[in-house]
Enzyme design. Structure first.
Site, PDB file in Angstrom:
ATOM      1  N   GLY A 113      14.583  22.882  43.822  1.00 19.47           N
ATOM      2  CA  GLY A 113      15.238  22.246  42.766  1.00 19.47           C
ATOM      3  C   GLY A 113      14.999  23.613  41.415  1.00 19.47           C
ATOM      4  N   ASP A 161      22.992  26.330  36.041  1.00 17.48           N
ATOM      5  CA  ASP A 161      21.892  27.175  36.705  1.00 17.48           C
ATOM      6  C   ASP A 161      22.292  28.627  36.503  1.00 17.48           C
ATOM      7  OD1 ASP A 161      20.951  24.883  37.989  1.00 17.48           O
ATOM      8  OD2 ASP A 161      21.868  25.179  39.774  1.00 17.48           O
ATOM      9  N   TYR A 213      25.723  15.089  46.148  1.00 16.33           N
ATOM     10  CA  TYR A 213      26.168  15.862  45.038  1.00 16.33           C
ATOM     11  C   TYR A 213      27.699  15.629  44.701  1.00 16.33           C
ATOM     12  CZ  TYR A 213      26.117  19.261  41.325  1.00 16.33           C
ATOM     13  OH  TYR A 213      26.610  20.022  40.295  1.00 16.33           O
TER      14      TYR A 213
HETATM   15  C1  GLA Z   1      22.301  21.351  40.449  1.00 19.07           C
HETATM   16  C2  GLA Z   1      23.697  21.924  40.233  1.00 19.07           C
HETATM   17  C3  GLA Z   1      23.918  22.070  38.419  1.00 19.07           C
HETATM   18  C4  GLA Z   1      23.595  20.900  37.861  1.00 19.07           C
HETATM   19  C5  GLA Z   1      22.440  20.316  38.434  1.00 19.07           C
HETATM   20  C6  GLA Z   1      22.183  18.699  37.878  1.00 19.07           C
HETATM   21  O1  GLA Z   1      21.182  22.095  39.997  1.00 19.07           O
HETATM   22  O2  GLA Z   1      23.526  23.403  40.742  1.00 19.07           O
HETATM   23  O3  GLA Z   1      25.039  22.714  38.336  1.00 19.07           O
HETATM   24  O4  GLA Z   1      24.771  20.035  38.221  1.00 19.07           O
HETATM   25  O5  GLA Z   1      22.332  20.102  39.770  1.00 19.07           O
HETATM   26  O6  GLA Z   1      22.150  18.810  36.425  1.00 19.07           O
END
Ligand code: GLA
Length: 373
Positions: A113, A161, A213
């Site tokens: 993560g 990210d 997701y």
């Molecule tokens: C992942 C996704 C991001 C964002 C996060 C949750 O890291 O790649 O774009 O949505 O989850 O904040």
């Protein structure tokens, strides 16, 4: 390598606060990690692409730039889709790539993560920019790296990210308004206050490709539609969320609306230069919202947060998409060993894998490395 042109680095990230707000056109507050992916790149004139990763030494990829359409990609390992997706986006957008060698090496733990995938795609994107398309803006690079992940890997992520990897600067958290792209660097100097930001990698694999997701994204879009706004970002009061009849949609929307407010609160607390300990309760509230309203936490994440706060952390929360991965905890430097010990002990008692823990400070965003680096 035909001609080694240089080495580029893009970092992983932790998000201080602002989870699942990016694809709702909201606010995020990430910082870059002192861990990243380096891309050693060289130009070739023969129309070939050679791609290697030190982490996947047995899987070198060789293809031609002309064959960069997605047919046949299913035979290639998933990690290579990030880099080939970036390459394909360059050529699709009209930037000529005569041939290239890309050698990747990374220190961001995979599946933790901490955005190892955006670090990979952004390291390739800035290498290709410097070699073949120097006029590309940061916004276009972010868009190319995000498109690579959305279209060629098939994960419908937002821009958190990739924006963190490209825009973050050392010593700061990045306050980003995803809707407008406006951003501000806010100093985040924990050392001065005797604090540390501890990362606890629970070792529980986090995979966004599994559909949860994407389901959250769809739920948010449906909630926005029912509330008659373009995005949940446009819901300014948590009371409005109560209009949603479906209890699941109500919970999802409540998380996004309250999370956007938490990002602004934390940004304001840090902006005024006060003691960062004050942000602790808001971080923990963010975790509870992800656990109860957004339902993307997991038992090891909850346990790490509860144990850290019980052992004296000022605040703690899961980071990233969820369903596994890492937790951050804001702790007094002298109390760090105690917090780590408490987490290790509880993990052992609960039969969880031993976690990996390390303290982080805000590092620089993506850049070309000098020879000695
Ligand atoms: C992942 C996704 C991001 C964002 C996060 C949750 O890291 O790649 O774009 O949505 O989850 O904040």
């Amino acid at each position: 390598m035909e001609s080694t042109a240089g080495r580029w680095l893009a970092p992983g990230r932790v998000n201080l606060i602002g989870e699942h707000t990016d694809y709702n056109d909201g606010f995020v507050l990430p910082m870059a990690l002192p861990l990243g992916v380096t891309c050693t790149a060289g130009v070739r004139g023969d129309g070939m692409v050679r791609l290697r990763s030190r982490q996947r030494a047995a899987e070198p990829i060789e293809t031609s730039t002309a064959a960069l359409d997605v047919s046949g990609w299913s035979e290639l390992p998933e990690w290579s889709h990030y880099a080939l997706g970036v390459l394909r986006e360059f050529t699709r957008r009209g930037y000529e790539v005569p041939g290239v060698e890309l050698d990747l090496d990374g220190t961001v733990p995979i599946g933790a993560g901490l955005s190892s995938s955006a670090a990979l795609s952004c390291s390739v994107a800035i290498a290709l920019r410097d070699l073949f398309a120097p006029s590309l803006s940061a916004a276009e690079i972010i868009d190319i790296a995000r498109t690579a992940e959305n279209v060629y890997v098939g994960v419908p992520t937002g821009v958190l990210d990739q924006s963190a990897a490209i825009l973050c600067t050392a010593g700061h958290v990045l306050f980003l308004d995803v809707r407008t792209g406006e951003h501000e660097q806010i100093p985040f100097d924990l050392e001065r206050f005797g604090l540390e930001l501890l990362v606890v990698d629970t070792g529980t694999p986090h995979r966004l490709v599994d559909g949860e997701y994407a389901r959250r994204r769809t739920e948010c879009a449906t909630a926005a539609e029912e509330l008659d706004v373009p995005f949940l970002r446009d819901v300014t009061s948590p009371d409005l969320v109560e209009r949603l009849r479906d209890p699941v949609l109500r919970r999802r929307a409540r998380h996004v609306v309250t999370e956007n407010a938490r990002v602004r609160t934390v940004a304001e607390q840090l902006r005024t230069g006060g003691d960062p300990r004050t942000i602790g309760p808001t971080l923990t509230a963010g975790h509870h919202s992800l656990r109860d309203d957004y339902e993307v936490s997991a038992p090891p994440l909850d346990t790490a947060v509860e144990t850290a706060t019980a052992a004296g952390a000022y605040g703690a929360r899961m980071v990233g998409g969820g369903f596994g991965g890492s937790v951050i905890a804001l702790v007094d430097r002298e109390n760090t060993p105690n917090v780590i010990h408490a987490i290790r002990k509880t993990f052992h008692t609960n039969g969880f894998k031993p976690p990996r823990t390390f303290a982080v400070t805000p590092a620089a965003g993506a850049h070309r490395l000098r020879d000695h680096e």
